[in-house]
Design a protein around this motif. Structure first.
Motif, PDB file in Angstrom:
ATOM      1  N   PHE A 210       9.989 -20.934   1.570  1.00 44.20           N
ATOM      2  CA  PHE A 210       8.688 -20.719   0.937  1.00 44.20           C
ATOM      3  C   PHE A 210       8.198 -19.287   1.059  1.00 44.20           C
ATOM      4  O   PHE A 210       6.997 -19.024   0.998  1.00 44.20           O
ATOM      5  CB  PHE A 210       7.654 -21.695   1.503  1.00 44.20           C
ATOM      6  N   PHE A 211       9.119 -18.354   1.268  1.00 47.62           N
ATOM      7  CA  PHE A 211       8.748 -16.941   1.349  1.00 47.62           C
ATOM      8  C   PHE A 211       9.522 -16.196   0.258  1.00 47.62           C
ATOM      9  O   PHE A 211      10.653 -15.792   0.452  1.00 47.62           O
ATOM     10  CB  PHE A 211       9.085 -16.393   2.740  1.00 47.62           C
ATOM     11  N   PHE A 212       8.888 -16.070  -0.907  1.00 45.83           N
ATOM     12  CA  PHE A 212       9.486 -15.386  -2.046  1.00 45.83           C
ATOM     13  C   PHE A 212      10.809 -16.023  -2.476  1.00 45.83           C
ATOM     14  O   PHE A 212      11.740 -15.326  -2.853  1.00 45.83           O
ATOM     15  CB  PHE A 212       9.703 -13.899  -1.721  1.00 45.83           C
ATOM     16  N   GLY A 213      10.862 -17.332  -2.452  1.00 46.27           N
ATOM     17  CA  GLY A 213      12.091 -17.989  -2.873  1.00 46.27           C
ATOM     18  C   GLY A 213      11.893 -18.784  -4.142  1.00 46.27           C
ATOM     19  O   GLY A 213      10.775 -18.927  -4.650  1.00 46.27           O
TER      20      GLY A 213
ATOM     21  N   GLU B  88      12.595 -10.107 -12.467  1.00 44.57           N
ATOM     22  CA  GLU B  88      11.187 -10.011 -12.867  1.00 44.57           C
ATOM     23  C   GLU B  88      10.770 -10.961 -13.973  1.00 44.57           C
ATOM     24  O   GLU B  88       9.609 -11.025 -14.326  1.00 44.57           O
ATOM     25  CB  GLU B  88      10.810  -8.594 -13.341  1.00 44.57           C
TER      26      GLU B  88
ATOM     27  N   LYS C  62      12.613  -6.513  -3.130  1.00 47.66           N
ATOM     28  CA  LYS C  62      13.097  -6.545  -4.519  1.00 47.66           C
ATOM     29  C   LYS C  62      13.217  -5.125  -5.073  1.00 47.66           C
ATOM     30  O   LYS C  62      12.814  -4.869  -6.222  1.00 47.66           O
ATOM     31  CB  LYS C  62      12.163  -7.361  -5.411  1.00 47.66           C
TER      32      LYS C  62
ATOM     33  N   VAL D 232       3.914  -7.368   2.743  1.00 46.37           N
ATOM     34  CA  VAL D 232       5.174  -7.494   2.008  1.00 46.37           C
ATOM     35  C   VAL D 232       4.850  -7.254   0.544  1.00 46.37           C
ATOM     36  O   VAL D 232       4.031  -7.973  -0.048  1.00 46.37           O
ATOM     37  CB  VAL D 232       5.800  -8.883   2.215  1.00 46.37           C
ATOM     38  N   ILE D 233       5.456  -6.215  -0.014  1.00 47.09           N
ATOM     39  CA  ILE D 233       5.059  -5.713  -1.330  1.00 47.09           C
ATOM     40  C   ILE D 233       6.263  -5.725  -2.273  1.00 47.09           C
ATOM     41  O   ILE D 233       7.235  -5.012  -2.039  1.00 47.09           O
ATOM     42  CB  ILE D 233       4.536  -4.256  -1.209  1.00 47.09           C
ATOM     43  N   PRO D 234       6.216  -6.514  -3.332  1.00 50.25           N
ATOM     44  CA  PRO D 234       7.331  -6.503  -4.292  1.00 50.25           C
ATOM     45  C   PRO D 234       7.350  -5.209  -5.112  1.00 50.25           C
ATOM     46  O   PRO D 234       6.337  -4.812  -5.706  1.00 50.25           O
ATOM     47  CB  PRO D 234       7.051  -7.719  -5.185  1.00 50.25           C
TER      48      PRO D 234
ATOM     49  N   PRO E 237       8.527  -4.535  -8.024  1.00 51.76           N
ATOM     50  CA  PRO E 237       8.225  -4.547  -9.466  1.00 51.76           C
ATOM     51  C   PRO E 237       6.749  -4.334  -9.798  1.00 51.76           C
ATOM     52  O   PRO E 237       6.424  -4.084 -10.964  1.00 51.76           O
ATOM     53  CB  PRO E 237       8.676  -5.961  -9.900  1.00 51.76           C
ATOM     54  N   LEU E 238       5.847  -4.434  -8.828  1.00 52.95           N
ATOM     55  CA  LEU E 238       4.427  -4.163  -9.101  1.00 52.95           C
ATOM     56  C   LEU E 238       4.249  -2.716  -9.566  1.00 52.95           C
ATOM     57  O   LEU E 238       5.071  -1.854  -9.289  1.00 52.95           O
ATOM     58  CB  LEU E 238       3.597  -4.414  -7.838  1.00 52.95           C
TER      59      LEU E 238
ATOM     60  N   PHE F 150       1.938 -10.255   0.096  1.00 48.38           N
ATOM     61  CA  PHE F 150       1.619 -11.105   1.244  1.00 48.38           C
ATOM     62  C   PHE F 150       1.287 -10.223   2.440  1.00 48.38           C
ATOM     63  O   PHE F 150       2.056  -9.319   2.775  1.00 48.38           O
ATOM     64  CB  PHE F 150       2.810 -12.006   1.577  1.00 48.38           C
TER      65      PHE F 150
ATOM     66  N   ARG G 271      -0.959  -0.392  -7.732  1.00 46.95           N
ATOM     67  CA  ARG G 271      -1.127  -1.527  -6.811  1.00 46.95           C
ATOM     68  C   ARG G 271      -0.346  -1.259  -5.513  1.00 46.95           C
ATOM     69  O   ARG G 271      -0.837  -1.522  -4.414  1.00 46.95           O
ATOM     70  CB  ARG G 271      -0.604  -2.801  -7.510  1.00 46.95           C
TER      71      ARG G 271
ATOM     72  N   PHE H 298      10.064 -14.737 -15.275  1.00 48.44           N
ATOM     73  CA  PHE H 298       9.867 -16.084 -14.756  1.00 48.44           C
ATOM     74  C   PHE H 298      11.126 -16.878 -15.051  1.00 48.44           C
ATOM     75  O   PHE H 298      11.605 -16.870 -16.166  1.00 48.44           O
ATOM     76  CB  PHE H 298       8.655 -16.728 -15.431  1.00 48.44           C
TER      77      PHE H 298
ATOM     78  N   MET I 268      10.456 -23.264  -4.640  1.00 50.43           N
ATOM     79  CA  MET I 268       9.184 -23.812  -5.096  1.00 50.43           C
ATOM     80  C   MET I 268       9.290 -24.476  -6.471  1.00 50.43           C
ATOM     81  O   MET I 268       8.576 -25.431  -6.756  1.00 50.43           O
ATOM     82  CB  MET I 268       8.114 -22.729  -5.139  1.00 50.43           C
TER      83      MET I 268
ATOM     84  N   ALA J 105       4.193 -17.072  -0.445  1.00 51.03           N
ATOM     85  CA  ALA J 105       4.100 -16.069  -1.497  1.00 51.03           C
ATOM     86  C   ALA J 105       5.326 -16.222  -2.378  1.00 51.03           C
ATOM     87  O   ALA J 105       6.354 -16.741  -1.951  1.00 51.03           O
ATOM     88  CB  ALA J 105       4.048 -14.661  -0.908  1.00 51.03           C
ATOM     89  N   ALA J 106       5.206 -15.758  -3.613  1.00 56.56           N
ATOM     90  CA  ALA J 106       6.300 -15.927  -4.566  1.00 56.56           C
ATOM     91  C   ALA J 106       6.240 -14.818  -5.608  1.00 56.56           C
ATOM     92  O   ALA J 106       5.248 -14.103  -5.727  1.00 56.56           O
ATOM     93  CB  ALA J 106       6.206 -17.297  -5.245  1.00 56.56           C
TER      94      ALA J 106
ATOM     95  N   PRO K   7       4.311 -22.660  -0.921  1.00 49.28           N
ATOM     96  CA  PRO K   7       4.850 -21.305  -0.747  1.00 49.28           C
ATOM     97  C   PRO K   7       3.819 -20.359  -0.142  1.00 49.28           C
ATOM     98  O   PRO K   7       2.643 -20.389  -0.516  1.00 49.28           O
ATOM     99  CB  PRO K   7       5.185 -20.874  -2.183  1.00 49.28           C
TER     100      PRO K   7
END
Lengths: 243, 243
Positions: A103-106, A69, A174, A150-152, A154-155, B148, A159, A71, A109, B142-143, B140
């Protein structure tokens, strides 16, 4: 002198034979392979394609200290970009390994941002672990005119609950140390029976479970919860037989 | 006598070398290959893996009359399931070709529903055209902790606008004859500049365009609009150079 090309190569969810023919050909052909790894552990991405890597490949580890989580440390990517750029300047192609799809949550980037304005590049899409999840539980992730999100994890709860209310099906990714919170949240939403926990998809250590069979507060970082709210939900044959 | 195994095989977004090593091995090994096709045209799925198909493969066309947005004719799948079951009963493995991924907005579920309770099965996940879209626009999808969403264009405006408001990035799929309506909708949402149109991804006929460069009301069925709302959006280098 012609510079090398930067390749972002999706290596899929984990099983070595779930990389694409294009990724295989590229990785066996390029002289330089860069891969992400935790600060002091093995690289999951490298392990997937270990069969492609030869002694004469130059390897560039990109070691990002694991701070879920946060950066990621910009300095790590700055330094990796400098090292990769030196090879590209010398005309050598560089493939950067990316778990799943680049490029999908990687994290690819971060390198791409630093290099794509100066060098030719090509992105090789890969099989996402989300699709591997549908295959593993043997049930469609989404179909027809359903909305899939697709929902992370950590939100914050609000949300996530709003997203779950709005979509027809979802992958909560995640999950990691949010497992307990997600289980409580899905229970509040009345979705426990429609939720499936999955970790280490496509690996020999793969684990699938009904969400209410997963006690505890934490799970591995590479874990997800698949939620299906659609009208025509049918039981996952995999979970019913208790795999 | 042991029955054959039913394989749902994702063949990826279109380029023949974007199938997985597992799909390639399976398709060259099974005696029977079934594939979907429109009522009177070529099969896109078959064209992707034409290089795997030999004269001694038994092929089963599954011809579904193209009625966008209609629930596909149950009789077609009933008949195909009977034909496939006969091979499985005789101990022959059958691979069903699936564009993209088998369980991500595909029609394989209709066969799976009819056969999975009687025969052993295995699903081979594939590269979705959504991931191919991210690779093509070189940005990307999404990140980090972004949400997404995959949103089918046939849904009504209200549902789509609510989804777009809630997510950070989206792929609007099945654009087809909804192109004009989607362009107007994204304009109302102030998202035109952050939307990219893509069709026939990874094929030689691939087309990418800024959404406002796409006039007209209709597009091919296999087209999508990628929308990125995230904080750190940067211009797609592909679109900026006018590909």
């Amino acid at each position: 002198m012609t510079t090398g090309t930067l390749y972002g190569v999706g290596v899929g969810p984990g099983a070595p034979d779930l990389i694409t023919l294009r990724a295989w050909r590229l990785l066996t052909g390029v002289p330089v392979i860069a891969w992400p790894a935790p600060g002091d552990g093995d690289s999951f991405a490298r392990s997937i394609v270990a069969g492609c890597i030869r002694a004469d490949h130059v390897e560039i580890p990109i070691r990002v200290p694991m701070r879920t989580e946060r950066f990621p440390a910009a300095e790590v990517y700055d330094a990796a970009a400098v090292e990769i750029a030196a090879h590209l300047d010398a005309g050598r192609d560089v493939a950067v390994l990316c778990e799943g799809d680049p490029f999908f949550f990687g994290s690819f980037m971060y390198l791409f941002q630093r290099l794509s304005d100066r060098y030719p590049f090509e992105i090789v899409p890969g099989v996402s672990s989300v699709m591997a999840g549908g295959a593993a539980i043997a049930r469609p992730l989404a179909a027809r005119n359903e909305v899939f999100s697709v929902i992370p994890a950590p939100l914050d709860d609000g949300r996530i609950e709003a997203q779950l209310a709005a979509c027809d099906a979802a992958a909560i990714i995640k999950v990691g140390r949010h497992l307990g919170r997600m289980r409580a949240l899905l229970d509040r939403c009345g979705l426990t029976a429609q939720s499936c926990y999955a970790e280490r998809l496509t690996l020999e250590t793969q684990k699938l479970a009904r969400l209410d069979d997963m006690p505890g507060d934490a799970a591995p970082y590479f874990s997800m919860i698949l939620v299906y709210k659609g009208d025509e939900a049918w039981p996952s044959p995999v979970l019913e037989t208790g795999s």
